[in-house]
Design a protein around this motif. Structure first.
Motif, PDB file in Angstrom:
ATOM      1  N   THR B  34      29.271  46.105  28.699  1.00  0.00           N
ATOM      2  CA  THR B  34      30.315  46.396  29.161  1.00  0.00           C
ATOM      3  C   THR B  34      31.769  46.318  29.387  1.00  0.00           C
ATOM      4  O   THR B  34      32.037  45.351  29.010  1.00  0.00           O
ATOM      5  CB  THR B  34      29.290  46.642  31.119  1.00  0.00           C
ATOM      6  OG1 THR B  34      28.520  46.715  30.861  1.00  0.00           O
ATOM      7  CG2 THR B  34      30.022  46.566  32.410  1.00  0.00           C
ATOM      8  N   ASN B  36      33.917  47.448  31.725  1.00  0.00           N
ATOM      9  CA  ASN B  36      34.774  47.499  32.815  1.00  0.00           C
ATOM     10  C   ASN B  36      34.072  46.763  33.379  1.00  0.00           C
ATOM     11  O   ASN B  36      33.327  46.923  34.469  1.00  0.00           O
ATOM     12  CB  ASN B  36      33.982  49.589  32.962  1.00  0.00           C
ATOM     13  CG  ASN B  36      35.181  49.307  34.636  1.00  0.00           C
ATOM     14  OD1 ASN B  36      35.451  49.101  34.439  1.00  0.00           O
ATOM     15  ND2 ASN B  36      34.827  50.530  35.297  1.00  0.00           N
ATOM     16  N   TYR B  38      35.331  42.762  36.107  1.00  0.00           N
ATOM     17  CA  TYR B  38      35.377  42.156  37.138  1.00  0.00           C
ATOM     18  C   TYR B  38      35.132  40.383  36.496  1.00  0.00           C
ATOM     19  O   TYR B  38      34.978  40.454  35.561  1.00  0.00           O
ATOM     20  CB  TYR B  38      34.924  42.048  38.336  1.00  0.00           C
ATOM     21  CG  TYR B  38      35.045  43.318  39.331  1.00  0.00           C
ATOM     22  CD1 TYR B  38      35.962  44.179  39.587  1.00  0.00           C
ATOM     23  CD2 TYR B  38      33.724  44.400  39.148  1.00  0.00           C
ATOM     24  CE1 TYR B  38      36.260  45.111  40.302  1.00  0.00           C
ATOM     25  CE2 TYR B  38      33.954  45.585  39.422  1.00  0.00           C
ATOM     26  CZ  TYR B  38      34.744  45.791  40.313  1.00  0.00           C
ATOM     27  OH  TYR B  38      34.639  47.783  40.381  1.00  0.00           O
ATOM     28  N   GLU B  51      33.102  37.464  47.991  1.00  0.00           N
ATOM     29  CA  GLU B  51      33.657  38.745  48.553  1.00  0.00           C
ATOM     30  C   GLU B  51      32.859  40.328  46.859  1.00  0.00           C
ATOM     31  O   GLU B  51      32.478  41.075  47.293  1.00  0.00           O
ATOM     32  CB  GLU B  51      34.754  39.215  48.925  1.00  0.00           C
ATOM     33  CG  GLU B  51      34.915  38.347  50.154  1.00  0.00           C
ATOM     34  CD  GLU B  51      33.296  38.873  52.007  1.00  0.00           C
ATOM     35  OE1 GLU B  51      33.613  40.579  51.205  1.00  0.00           O
ATOM     36  OE2 GLU B  51      33.111  38.158  51.741  1.00  0.00           O
ATOM     37  N   LEU B  52      33.047  39.314  45.876  1.00  0.00           N
ATOM     38  CA  LEU B  52      33.558  40.357  45.317  1.00  0.00           C
ATOM     39  C   LEU B  52      32.328  40.568  44.636  1.00  0.00           C
ATOM     40  O   LEU B  52      31.983  41.826  44.396  1.00  0.00           O
ATOM     41  CB  LEU B  52      34.635  39.408  43.840  1.00  0.00           C
ATOM     42  CG  LEU B  52      34.558  40.496  42.120  1.00  0.00           C
ATOM     43  CD1 LEU B  52      35.989  41.029  42.966  1.00  0.00           C
ATOM     44  CD2 LEU B  52      34.672  39.132  41.356  1.00  0.00           C
ATOM     45  N   ARG B  54      29.455  40.514  46.283  1.00  0.00           N
ATOM     46  CA  ARG B  54      29.119  41.444  47.302  1.00  0.00           C
ATOM     47  C   ARG B  54      29.059  42.358  47.237  1.00  0.00           C
ATOM     48  O   ARG B  54      28.440  43.641  46.892  1.00  0.00           O
ATOM     49  CB  ARG B  54      29.445  40.799  48.842  1.00  0.00           C
ATOM     50  CG  ARG B  54      28.300  41.660  49.976  1.00  0.00           C
ATOM     51  CD  ARG B  54      27.786  40.009  50.906  1.00  0.00           C
ATOM     52  NE  ARG B  54      29.239  40.543  51.673  1.00  0.00           N
ATOM     53  CZ  ARG B  54      29.408  39.032  53.416  1.00  0.00           C
ATOM     54  NH1 ARG B  54      28.211  39.112  53.116  1.00  0.00           N
ATOM     55  NH2 ARG B  54      30.742  39.155  53.464  1.00  0.00           N
ATOM     56  N   GLU B  55      30.292  42.869  46.797  1.00  0.00           N
ATOM     57  CA  GLU B  55      31.697  44.485  47.154  1.00  0.00           C
ATOM     58  C   GLU B  55      30.635  45.117  45.890  1.00  0.00           C
ATOM     59  O   GLU B  55      30.040  45.615  46.332  1.00  0.00           O
ATOM     60  CB  GLU B  55      32.815  44.244  47.231  1.00  0.00           C
ATOM     61  CG  GLU B  55      33.185  45.224  47.508  1.00  0.00           C
ATOM     62  CD  GLU B  55      34.633  45.547  47.307  1.00  0.00           C
ATOM     63  OE1 GLU B  55      35.411  46.028  47.268  1.00  0.00           O
ATOM     64  OE2 GLU B  55      35.160  44.226  48.446  1.00  0.00           O
ATOM     65  N   HIS B  56      30.261  44.470  44.721  1.00  0.00           N
ATOM     66  CA  HIS B  56      30.114  45.610  43.583  1.00  0.00           C
ATOM     67  C   HIS B  56      28.601  44.424  43.330  1.00  0.00           C
ATOM     68  O   HIS B  56      28.633  45.515  41.779  1.00  0.00           O
ATOM     69  CB  HIS B  56      31.537  44.569  42.504  1.00  0.00           C
ATOM     70  CG  HIS B  56      32.752  45.488  42.887  1.00  0.00           C
ATOM     71  ND1 HIS B  56      33.376  46.665  42.883  1.00  0.00           N
ATOM     72  CD2 HIS B  56      33.620  44.273  42.888  1.00  0.00           C
ATOM     73  CE1 HIS B  56      34.345  46.489  43.472  1.00  0.00           C
ATOM     74  NE2 HIS B  56      34.346  45.354  43.533  1.00  0.00           N
ATOM     75  N   HIS B  57      28.197  44.285  43.609  1.00  0.00           N
ATOM     76  CA  HIS B  57      26.494  44.174  43.496  1.00  0.00           C
ATOM     77  C   HIS B  57      27.021  42.913  41.940  1.00  0.00           C
ATOM     78  O   HIS B  57      25.768  44.382  41.351  1.00  0.00           O
ATOM     79  CB  HIS B  57      25.833  44.926  43.373  1.00  0.00           C
ATOM     80  CG  HIS B  57      25.832  46.038  45.402  1.00  0.00           C
ATOM     81  ND1 HIS B  57      25.119  45.413  46.159  1.00  0.00           N
ATOM     82  CD2 HIS B  57      26.420  46.792  44.711  1.00  0.00           C
ATOM     83  CE1 HIS B  57      25.605  46.137  47.296  1.00  0.00           C
ATOM     84  NE2 HIS B  57      26.304  47.101  46.544  1.00  0.00           N
ATOM     85  N   ILE B  58      27.391  42.391  41.702  1.00  0.00           N
ATOM     86  CA  ILE B  58      27.128  41.456  40.741  1.00  0.00           C
ATOM     87  C   ILE B  58      27.130  40.038  40.008  1.00  0.00           C
ATOM     88  O   ILE B  58      26.958  39.665  41.896  1.00  0.00           O
ATOM     89  CB  ILE B  58      28.867  42.159  39.811  1.00  0.00           C
ATOM     90  CG1 ILE B  58      29.805  41.269  40.152  1.00  0.00           C
ATOM     91  CG2 ILE B  58      28.833  43.030  38.856  1.00  0.00           C
ATOM     92  CD1 ILE B  58      30.779  41.488  39.793  1.00  0.00           C
TER      93      ILE B  58
END
Lengths: 121, 325
Positions: B34, B36, B38, B51-52, B54-58
């Motif tokens: 991958t 793309n 974070y 937060e990161l 949780r927001e992006h399910h990673i």
């Protein structure tokens, strides 16, 4: 005529079973495999006294779904194994080739009719 | 290139495993990873990381400091910080750093699979040759790529099944053909017919009409039997399959035919009684071959050998032909 009817007509023994769904209309009788290859049409019954594996190979090439071996000549194990592999049903008839053919003809099977004359050396 | 691999693996009959092998052995991590992704900096707070994630399910994020990889931080590290009530601490305090387990963009996926197996880790940052972070790879990425490859293989197989011409159309050349070679042993009656049966299977598999497959098989079978009966040391059968024409060549190195014209006469045979007992040697072989082929030629020289070439044209009227009847 289906496999079961053929067995009944020649009072034969089923040596190799195979799912044959075709209604057999014609038969071919020969111990010469080249003749079989020359004249046989798909979905014909092959009646032969030749019990080596080449009879099964020939049936496969000629797309004969059932072989009837005649005069009670029990084929070699490798012949039966090959037939099993290739999905060709094998029936053993204790009658001679003439009588096996006669019984099947009487029951409704037909041959190829008259063929063109071929001059041989 | 890709379709050629697929076609060959289909020919090999491994049902697509070839494609998977190819993927695992030859495809590089760079194609599966991958890109793309974070990243976080060492000074970002664990609460920001939470937060990161949780927001992006990673579940894991590379930590980058001044453009280079400084560590990796996972959901387990986040749990530790939660347990200790230290969500206000910087990522630096909880991340894994030092000797990081990484993947290289140019290494085979197989290597990455092994590393996942040995280390039991969930993800690896991917570096290029200059140690720049270029992506991240998880077991999920690899599984997804494998599934996509399988899907491709199966839809390819379906396409070939539905449109046999596609087999040849997928290959680009001035003239494309499929060549099958078989060795035929002298006196090997037990295996006699093997080559012919296999050629027939191959023809049916790539979409030849049953009528065509049958006349090729019958002529080839006669030729195969001739090699078994009449040669000193057996011979070879080569089938050259083109979309418009099939050529089958039966070759041997002796003894050769003294009189080819005579041998072509119906009923002429030099076979021994022993061979006649086996159902052959009726002198109809070459006659039958002639009948099944569109063109045949025999070249033979005593003491050198025999070449029998059989040509079968693949015509749209193929099914109308009753030559094999």
């Amino acid at each position: 005529m289906n496999l079961k009817e053929i067995i009944n007509v020649v009072d034969g023994e089923l040596l190799v079973d195979a799912p044959v769904s075709i209604d057999i209309q014609n038969a071919c009788c020969s111990d010469l495999m080249s003749d079989v290859l020359m004249f046989v049409k798909p979905n014909m019954l092959l009646i032969t006294g030749l019990t080596n594996p080449q009879s099964v190979r020939t049936a496969d090439m000629a797309e004969a779904p059932i072989i009837v071996f005649v005069r009670g000549k029990y084929p070699a194990p490798e012949t039966l194994a090959l037939a099993d592999d290739l999905g060709i049903a094998v029936v053993l008839s204790a009658y001679t080739m003439f009588e096996t053919a006669g019984l099947l003809y009487e029951a409704g099977l037909r041959g190829l009719g008259k063929l063109p004359i071929v001059r041989q050396r | 290139m890709k379709s050629r691999f697929t076609l060959l693996s289909l020919l090999g009959g491994d049902g697509g495993l070839g494609k998977v092998h190819e993927l695992i052995r030859e495809i590089r991590v760079g194609r599966v990873m991958t890109t793309n992704m974070y990243t976080v900096a060492p000074d970002d707070l664990m609460s920001e990381l939470k937060e990161l994630m949780r927001e992006h399910h990673i579940s894991g994020v590379p930590v980058v400091e001044e453009g280079t990889l400084a560590g990796i931080v996972s959901i387990e590290d986040l749990i530790h910080s939660l347990e200790e009530g230290k969500l206000d601490s910087p990522v630096r305090d909880f991340m894994t750093s030092g000797e990081l387990i990484v993947a290289r963009a140019n290494e085979p996926v197989m290597e990455a699979v092994r590393r996942f197996e040995v280390t039991k880790i969930g993800r690896m940052p991917v570096l290029d040759t200059q140690d720049n972070l270029v992506g991240i790879i998880t077991r999920g990425d690899i599984i997804e790529a494998l599934l996509a490859a399988l899907q491709e293989v199966y839809s390819e197989a379906e396409r070939i099944h539905d449109h046999p011409d596609y087999f040849f159309e997928a290959l680009e050349s001035d003239s494309t053909s499929l060549v099958l070679r078989y060795n035929v042993k002298h006196r090997d009656f037990a295996r006699g017919g093997d080559a012919s049966a296999k050629i027939k299977q191959a023809l049916l598999r790539i979409g030849a009409s049953p009528v065509l497959a049958r006349r090729v098989a019958i002529a080839t079978y006669e030729a195969e039997i001739n090699l078994i009966i009449h040669t000193d040391n057996g011979g070879t059968i080569t089938a050259d399959i083109k979309p418009y024409e099939i050529s089958v060549l039966a070759e041997d190195r002796g003894p050769g035919i003294p009189d080819v014209e005579l041998a072509r006469q119906p009923g002429y045979s030099t076979a021994t009684p022993e061979i006649r007992e086996m159902g052959f040697g009726a002198g109809m072989g070459l006659v039958n071959i002639d009948r099944c082929t569109d063109d045949m030629s025999i070249w033979s020289a005593l003491g050198i050998g025999t070449r029998l070439q059989m040509i079968f044209r693949v015509s749209p009227e193929e099914t109308k032909r009753n030559g094999t009847g």
